[in-house]
Design a protein around this motif. Sequence first.
Motif, PDB file in Angstrom:
ATOM      1  N   MET A   1       0.831  -1.192   0.000  1.00 49.82           N
ATOM      2  CA  MET A   1       0.000   0.000   0.000  1.00 49.82           C
ATOM      3  C   MET A   1       0.870   1.248   0.000  1.00 49.82           C
ATOM      4  N   THR A   2       0.307   2.332  -0.434  1.00 45.35           N
ATOM      5  CA  THR A   2       1.049   3.582  -0.513  1.00 45.35           C
ATOM      6  C   THR A   2       0.740   4.439   0.693  1.00 45.35           C
ATOM      7  N   HIS A   3       1.768   4.817   1.425  1.00 44.40           N
ATOM      8  CA  HIS A   3       1.576   5.629   2.621  1.00 44.40           C
ATOM      9  C   HIS A   3       2.555   6.802   2.571  1.00 44.40           C
ATOM     10  N   PRO A   4       2.130   7.995   2.170  1.00 44.85           N
ATOM     11  CA  PRO A   4       3.024   9.137   2.166  1.00 44.85           C
ATOM     12  C   PRO A   4       3.442   9.496   3.574  1.00 44.85           C
ATOM     13  N   ALA A   5       4.549  10.224   3.685  1.00 52.57           N
ATOM     14  CA  ALA A   5       5.057  10.576   5.008  1.00 52.57           C
ATOM     15  C   ALA A   5       4.029  11.356   5.811  1.00 52.57           C
ATOM     16  N   GLU A  22       9.216  17.918 -13.916  1.00 48.90           N
ATOM     17  CA  GLU A  22       8.424  18.602 -12.888  1.00 48.90           C
ATOM     18  C   GLU A  22       7.766  17.641 -11.900  1.00 48.90           C
ATOM     19  N   ARG A  23       8.081  16.357 -11.982  1.00 49.18           N
ATOM     20  CA  ARG A  23       7.454  15.394 -11.086  1.00 49.18           C
ATOM     21  C   ARG A  23       7.905  15.610  -9.641  1.00 49.18           C
ATOM     22  N   PRO A  24       6.954  15.650  -8.699  1.00 48.53           N
ATOM     23  CA  PRO A  24       7.341  15.736  -7.288  1.00 48.53           C
ATOM     24  C   PRO A  24       7.975  14.419  -6.842  1.00 48.53           C
ATOM     25  N   THR A  25       8.810  14.493  -5.810  1.00 48.03           N
ATOM     26  CA  THR A  25       9.509  13.315  -5.312  1.00 48.03           C
ATOM     27  C   THR A  25       9.106  13.040  -3.869  1.00 48.03           C
ATOM     28  N   LEU A  26       8.793  11.788  -3.588  1.00 56.51           N
ATOM     29  CA  LEU A  26       8.444  11.333  -2.250  1.00 56.51           C
ATOM     30  C   LEU A  26       9.527  10.384  -1.772  1.00 56.51           C
ATOM     31  N   HIS A  27      10.021  10.586  -0.559  1.00 55.83           N
ATOM     32  CA  HIS A  27      11.016   9.704   0.049  1.00 55.83           C
ATOM     33  C   HIS A  27      10.344   8.934   1.181  1.00 55.83           C
ATOM     34  N   ARG A  28      10.612   7.637   1.275  1.00 57.98           N
ATOM     35  CA  ARG A  28      10.006   6.863   2.347  1.00 57.98           C
ATOM     36  C   ARG A  28      10.780   5.576   2.614  1.00 57.98           C
ATOM     37  N   GLN A  29      10.469   4.953   3.733  1.00 62.02           N
ATOM     38  CA  GLN A  29      10.957   3.628   4.068  1.00 62.02           C
ATOM     39  C   GLN A  29       9.835   2.645   3.756  1.00 62.02           C
ATOM     40  N   ALA A  30      10.176   1.472   3.220  1.00 59.75           N
ATOM     41  CA  ALA A  30       9.145   0.536   2.785  1.00 59.75           C
ATOM     42  C   ALA A  30       9.575  -0.902   3.050  1.00 59.75           C
ATOM     43  N   GLY A  65       3.189  -5.276  -0.033  1.00 62.53           N
ATOM     44  CA  GLY A  65       4.062  -4.419   0.766  1.00 62.53           C
ATOM     45  C   GLY A  65       3.762  -2.958   0.551  1.00 62.53           C
ATOM     46  N   GLY A  66       4.509  -2.104   1.229  1.00 58.21           N
ATOM     47  CA  GLY A  66       4.302  -0.673   1.110  1.00 58.21           C
ATOM     48  C   GLY A  66       5.098   0.091   2.141  1.00 58.21           C
ATOM     49  N   GLY A  67       4.683   1.311   2.390  1.00 54.96           N
ATOM     50  CA  GLY A  67       5.434   2.210   3.250  1.00 54.96           C
ATOM     51  C   GLY A  67       5.319   1.878   4.727  1.00 54.96           C
ATOM     52  N   GLN A 115      12.841   5.018  -2.135  1.00 55.34           N
ATOM     53  CA  GLN A 115      12.608   4.393  -0.840  1.00 55.34           C
ATOM     54  C   GLN A 115      13.722   3.431  -0.455  1.00 55.34           C
ATOM     55  N   SER A 116      13.948   3.345   0.857  1.00 54.53           N
ATOM     56  CA  SER A 116      14.805   2.324   1.444  1.00 54.53           C
ATOM     57  C   SER A 116      13.899   1.138   1.737  1.00 54.53           C
ATOM     58  N   GLU A 117      14.228  -0.016   1.190  1.00 50.78           N
ATOM     59  CA  GLU A 117      13.291  -1.126   1.162  1.00 50.78           C
ATOM     60  C   GLU A 117      13.927  -2.391   1.725  1.00 50.78           C
ATOM     61  N   SER A 118      13.152  -3.114   2.520  1.00 49.65           N
ATOM     62  CA  SER A 118      13.592  -4.423   3.013  1.00 49.65           C
ATOM     63  C   SER A 118      12.619  -5.492   2.552  1.00 49.65           C
ATOM     64  N   PHE A 119      13.124  -6.710   2.345  1.00 50.46           N
ATOM     65  CA  PHE A 119      12.316  -7.844   1.902  1.00 50.46           C
ATOM     66  C   PHE A 119      12.246  -8.886   3.007  1.00 50.46           C
ATOM     67  N   TRP A 120      11.052  -9.458   3.177  1.00 55.36           N
ATOM     68  CA  TRP A 120      10.797 -10.472   4.186  1.00 55.36           C
ATOM     69  C   TRP A 120      10.154 -11.676   3.511  1.00 55.36           C
TER      70      TRP A 120
END
Length: 384
Positions: A1-5, A22-30, A65-67, A115-120
């Motif tokens: 799922m997408t979860h903005p900060a 011109e695209r905005p940038t979103l940074h997140r952990q996921a 998965g997601g944020g 995004q900084s992403e981990s896999f489980w």
Amino acid sequence: MTHPASPPPGRYRTFRPVPPLERPTLHRQAVRVLLVGHGPEGEQVLLFEDTDPGVPGVSWWMTPGGGVDPGESELQAAVRELAEETGLVVAAEQLVGPVARREVVHGYSDQVITQSESFWLLELDRFEVDVAGHTEEEQLTIQQHRWWPLAELETTAALIWPAELVELVRAGRAGGPARELGRQEESTLPVAVPRGFDACVLAGGRARRLGGASKPDVEVRGRRLLDHVLGAVAGASATVVVAPDSVAVPDRVVRVSERPAGGGPVAGAVAGLAALAEGRTPEPVTALLACDSPFLATAVPRLLAALQADPEAAGAVLTDADGRPQWLSGFYRTNALRAALAGTDGRDRAVRSVLGGLPLLTVPAVGLEAVDLDTWDQVSALHP
């Protein structure tokens, strides 16, 4: 799922394509979950088919998965995402990992997510997936889910994110420290905007099958056809639009008319190349594009890469689903293009008769990249 900060109320993405620069940038952990189901059919991995509404005709398969929400651990986020996206409720200790970590950038038509992403890894008996918890965004973009045979994922031509999925399942089973995958990109519209070329966009013509409407001003998915194409070549050093004075163009773009007016696309190309050479040294490569192909942006990097890889080629053009070259969806070596157009004003000349003799590379279109819009029925079909 997408979860903005800091999510605003309701759906925060408009899914309206914007120019790549011109695209905005979103940074997140996921977090992502490699969900392996066991049953009579053998080992299968649950994947969702996702899409980017701004790049129609293209889809990819991804893991649940997601944020990570504020205050959550990665493991807590993985458990929550599984419940929301699949209906499966598990205990945190059932998940193995992290199996791998990476920095990933997703370039979409309306935004960029890094995004900084981990896999489980989670293995269990196969179950019936419940998507009732999907967000409004996911209901819009996700087309279906499927339990993929693990062996089939190694040979499929479908786009699988991450590409190392099978390797990561094996790594999770083997144990050991998390694999470091480094920085990767998974984009429908690449983040790095190609440069080192000029662009000539042909936006004239009588548009008879559109009832004489101004074709460049026709809107598709909230933007003019012309603006879609200009966005695709946002990295051009110089851009010329060949169009009547009634067609508005951005300040950075030069507008000219074909000579003679109404003389057709070849006459437009002659006028456009002359304008690109006025008072400057043109770039060695020129994009020659029609204004009625709004989904070219994803093809631009592939066309340029193909041309750069073969110094003997005079250009690279898209081919449609039937393998036909799209002469006005191409990148050409400027000298070769100028030589092909030399000695003619282009009046009423067929594009194929001028460019068809050049040694050109062909690049198959993906999705709707090669579509051109000549009728109102075609335009209407592209509206969600």
